[in-house]
Design a protein around this motif. Structure first.
Motif, PDB file in Angstrom:
ATOM      1  N   ARG A 175      35.910  25.621  34.402  1.00  0.00           N
ATOM      2  CA  ARG A 175      34.911  26.687  34.256  1.00  0.00           C
ATOM      3  C   ARG A 175      33.895  26.340  33.170  1.00  0.00           C
TER       4      ARG A 175
ATOM      5  N   THR B 123      33.678  27.190  43.587  1.00  0.00           N
ATOM      6  CA  THR B 123      34.892  28.011  43.658  1.00  0.00           C
ATOM      7  C   THR B 123      35.178  28.690  42.331  1.00  0.00           C
TER       8      THR B 123
ATOM      9  N   THR C  10      32.774  29.928  40.369  1.00  0.00           N
ATOM     10  CA  THR C  10      31.697  30.863  40.080  1.00  0.00           C
ATOM     11  C   THR C  10      32.088  32.240  40.582  1.00  0.00           C
ATOM     12  N   ASP C  11      32.000  33.212  39.718  1.00  0.00           N
ATOM     13  CA  ASP C  11      32.309  34.589  40.100  1.00  0.00           C
ATOM     14  C   ASP C  11      31.075  35.182  40.773  1.00  0.00           C
ATOM     15  N   PRO C  12      31.148  35.509  42.068  1.00  0.00           N
ATOM     16  CA  PRO C  12      29.975  36.032  42.774  1.00  0.00           C
ATOM     17  C   PRO C  12      29.482  37.363  42.204  1.00  0.00           C
ATOM     18  N   HIS C  13      30.316  38.077  41.481  1.00  0.00           N
ATOM     19  CA  HIS C  13      29.906  39.356  40.897  1.00  0.00           C
ATOM     20  C   HIS C  13      29.016  39.160  39.669  1.00  0.00           C
ATOM     21  N   ASP C  14      29.011  37.946  39.113  1.00  0.00           N
ATOM     22  CA  ASP C  14      28.196  37.666  37.937  1.00  0.00           C
ATOM     23  C   ASP C  14      26.796  37.188  38.292  1.00  0.00           C
ATOM     24  N   GLN C  15      26.521  36.967  39.576  1.00  0.00           N
ATOM     25  CA  GLN C  15      25.236  36.438  39.986  1.00  0.00           C
ATOM     26  C   GLN C  15      24.598  37.380  40.997  1.00  0.00           C
TER      27      GLN C  15
END
Length: 103
Positions: free
Chosen positions: A49, A85, A87-92
């Motif tokens: 990460r 994988t 990357t948190d999609p909720h952060d972008q």
């Protein structure tokens, strides 16, 4: 999760083989499996990460520890998939939605 890794085995053909490689995917796989000069390669790639990456490659024909090739960007496409994988999609913001600009 602090990071992830993937291991892939592939057949590598010698330079110049592209000219005779069939366009049909099924025929291309058969061509690669049967090619007399094919090499089997094992690829291990990892990403954290924090952004660190590392790859290790070894040909089956040279299955000794001293024959392992390593580096931080030997397989960029695989490393990009591993980074995705993590990357948190909720952060972008979603790609088709405009991002909110802050004053």
């Amino acid at each position: 999760v602090a990071g992830c890794a993937a291991m892939v085995e592939r057949l590598v053909l010698p330079p110049g083989s592209d000219a005779t490689l069939p366009e049909d995917p099924v025929q291309a796989r058969a061509f690669a499996r049967e090619h007399p000069d094919r090499q089997e390669v094992r690829i291990v790639a990892g990403a954290t990460r924090g952004g660190s990456t590392y790859c290790a490659l070894r040909l089956r024909a040279h299955d000794e520890d001293a024959s392992v090739v390593g580096g931080i960007d030997l397989v960029p496409g695989l490393l990009a998939l591993l980074r995705d994988t993590l990357t948190d999609p909720h952060d972008q913001p979603a790609r088709d939605e405009p991002s909110e600009e802050k004053p």
